[in-house]
Design an enzyme around this catalytic site. Structure first.
Site, PDB file in Angstrom:
ATOM      1  N   HIS A   1      -1.144  10.255   0.500  1.00  0.00           N
ATOM      2  CA  HIS A   1      -2.049  10.210   1.670  1.00  0.00           C
ATOM      3  C   HIS A   1      -2.652  11.581   1.997  1.00  0.00           C
ATOM      4  O   HIS A   1      -3.565  11.662   2.829  1.00  0.00           O
ATOM      5  CB  HIS A   1      -1.315   9.679   2.904  1.00  0.00           C
ATOM      6  CG  HIS A   1      -0.854   8.262   2.771  1.00  0.00           C
ATOM      7  ND1 HIS A   1      -1.712   7.226   2.467  1.00  0.00           N
ATOM      8  CD2 HIS A   1       0.386   7.701   2.882  1.00  0.00           C
ATOM      9  CE1 HIS A   1      -1.017   6.085   2.404  1.00  0.00           C
ATOM     10  NE2 HIS A   1       0.247   6.342   2.639  1.00  0.00           N
TER      11      HIS A   1
ATOM     12  N   ASP B   1       7.245   0.045  -1.699  1.00  0.00           N
ATOM     13  CA  ASP B   1       7.175  -0.629  -0.402  1.00  0.00           C
ATOM     14  C   ASP B   1       6.397  -1.946  -0.448  1.00  0.00           C
ATOM     15  O   ASP B   1       6.154  -2.566   0.588  1.00  0.00           O
ATOM     16  CB  ASP B   1       6.609   0.313   0.683  1.00  0.00           C
ATOM     17  CG  ASP B   1       5.498   1.213   0.179  1.00  0.00           C
ATOM     18  OD1 ASP B   1       4.999   0.985  -0.945  1.00  0.00           O
ATOM     19  OD2 ASP B   1       5.116   2.146   0.915  1.00  0.00           O
TER      20      ASP B   1
HETATM   21 ZN   LIG Z   1       3.497   3.336   1.064  1.00  0.00          ZN
END
Ligand SMILES: [Zn+2]
Length: 317
Positions: free
Chosen positions: A130, A250
Site C-alpha cells: 500500500h 487475507d
Molecule cells: Zn491485505
C-alpha cells in the site's frame, strides 16, 4: 525440488501497532513457527540485512523517507495517516523493522541472481504494497516489492519484472509506482470494493497493469479461474525475467478483514500456477513477500502451503 531461502529478522517482530491492531507481531511469530516446523522442504533461513537508503531511494525520495523516520516517537505510538485510515502507526523500533523488511527483498534479489536458490520467501513485517511513492498507507511505509523490482533493474540489468499480488487488498502503492512504466507488469486479484478502493479493471496504466477485481464470497475454484485468465495469462505473455509476489493470505475464508472464501490449500494451487510461469520464462526465479493475512492459524497454514508450492512439490497429506 527447489531449495527455498527464507529471509527474516527478529527486528520485524518488534514493530508494534498497539492493542487490538490486526497487523501484530504474532503474525510473524506464527509464520516463523510454521516454517520451522516444516521438515520435508529444503529451507534455509537467513538473516535479512538492513536495506541501504540508496536502494529505497530508487522508489521513495530520500526527503520523504527522512520525513517518515523523523516522526518515529521515543515512546508510545504515532499515527501517520489521517482519518478515516488512522491505523498506520510508528513505534520506537519501527525504523529497523522497515529497513529489514525491505532489506530482505534486496538480499533475496541477490540470492536468486547469484543462483543460490530460485525461490525466496521474505517473512517480514511491516508489509509494503500500500506504500505509494510519497505516501504511507495501510500499515505500509516502504514498498518492499517495488524497491526490489527497481533494484533488480538498476543493479542486475533485469529488463522485465512481473509483480503478482494475490493479497485480498489491491496494492495501490505498487500500481501507483509503476503506472507509467511498462518495464514492470503489475497484476492483482483482490476483493472489490474494499480498502484501499483502487483496482478497477479500467485502471490499466500503459497496458502494464492488470486488475482482477472479485466479489465478496468468491471461492477457491472461481478465484483460480479468474486469476489465471485475467492475471497469469498476461504475465505469461509479458515473459518476465524475474517474478515478485505480494503474497498476502487475507483472502482466506477465516480472515477477519475481508470476505473471500479461500481454503489454506488454495494457496498451494495459486503458487503452483505462478511457479509454472516462472519455470517457463525466468529460470524459475521468484521472490515472494509476506503482505497481509490476519487470522493467525489460517496465516500459518496458508504460508506453509505457499512454501510447498514454491518448492514445487506436493505437500504430504
Ligand atoms: Zn491485505
Amino acid at each position: 525440488m527447489e531449495k527455498v531461502i527464507v529471509y527474516t529478522h527478529s527486528d520485524c517482530l518488534l514493530k508494534d501497532n498497539g492493542p487490538n491492531h490486526p497487523e501484530r507481531k504474532e503474525r510473524l511469530g506464527v509464520v516463523l513457527e510454521a516454517i520451522q516446523g516444516i521438515e520435508d522442504i529444503d529451507i534455509e533461513i537467513k538473516s535479512a540485512p538492513l536495506a541501504a537508503l540508496e536502494n529505497i531511494a530508487l522508489v521513495h525520495p530520500q526527503a520523504h523517507l527522512s520525513g517518515v523516520f523523523s516522526m518515529i516517537p521515543t515512546s508510545g505510538l504515532v499515527s501517520v495517516e489521517q482519518e478515516p485510515y488512522a491505523d498506520t502507526f510508528l513505534c520506537p523500533s519501527s525504523k529497523d523493522a522497515i529497513l529489514r523488511a525491505c532489506g530482505a527483498g534486496i538480499a533475496g534479489a541477490q540470492s536468486v541472481m547469484q543462483g543460490d536458490s530460485k525461490r525466496v520467501f521474505c517473512a517480514v513485517r511491516p508489509p509494503g504494497h500500500h506504500a505509494e511513492t510519497t505516501r504511507v498507507n495501510g500499515f505500509c511505509f516502504v514498498n518492499n516489492v517495488a524497491v526490489t523490482a527497481r533494484y533488480l533493474q538498476d543493479t542486475h540489468q533485469i529488463k522485465r519484472v512481473a509483480i503478482i499480488d494475490f493479497d485480498v487488498h489491491h496494492g495501490n502503492g505498487t500500481q501507483e509506482i509503476f503506472y507509467n512504466d511498462n518495464s514492470v507488469l503489475y497484476g492483482s486479484i483482490h476483493e472489490y470494493p474494499l480498502f484501499p478502493g483502487t483496482g478497477a479493471e479500467t485502471e490499466i496504466g500503459l497496458g502494464n497493469i492488470f486488475n482482477a477485481p472479485i466479489s465478496p464470497g468468491t471461492n477457491g475454484v472461481d478465484f483460480l479461474k479468474i486469476f489465471k485468465s485475467k492475471v497469469l495469462a498476461n504475465v505469461d505473455k509479458f515473459q518476465p525475467e524475474v517474478i515478485l509476489l505480494s503474497a498476502g493470505f487475507d483472502a482466506h475464508r477465516r480472515d477477519p478483514l475481508a470476505n473471500i472464501n479461500l481454503e489454506s490449500k488454495d494457496y498451494f494451487n495459486i503458487t503452483k500456477e505462478i511457479v509454472d510461469i516462472a519455470n517457463r520464462h525466468c529460470q524459475g526465479r521468484i521472490i515472494s513477500f509476506l503482505e497481509g493475512g490476519y487470522d493467525l492459524a489460517a496465516l500459518a497454514e496458508s504460508v506453509t502451503e505457499h512454501l510447498y508450492g514454491l518448492q514445487d512439490s506436493q505437500p504430504d497429506q
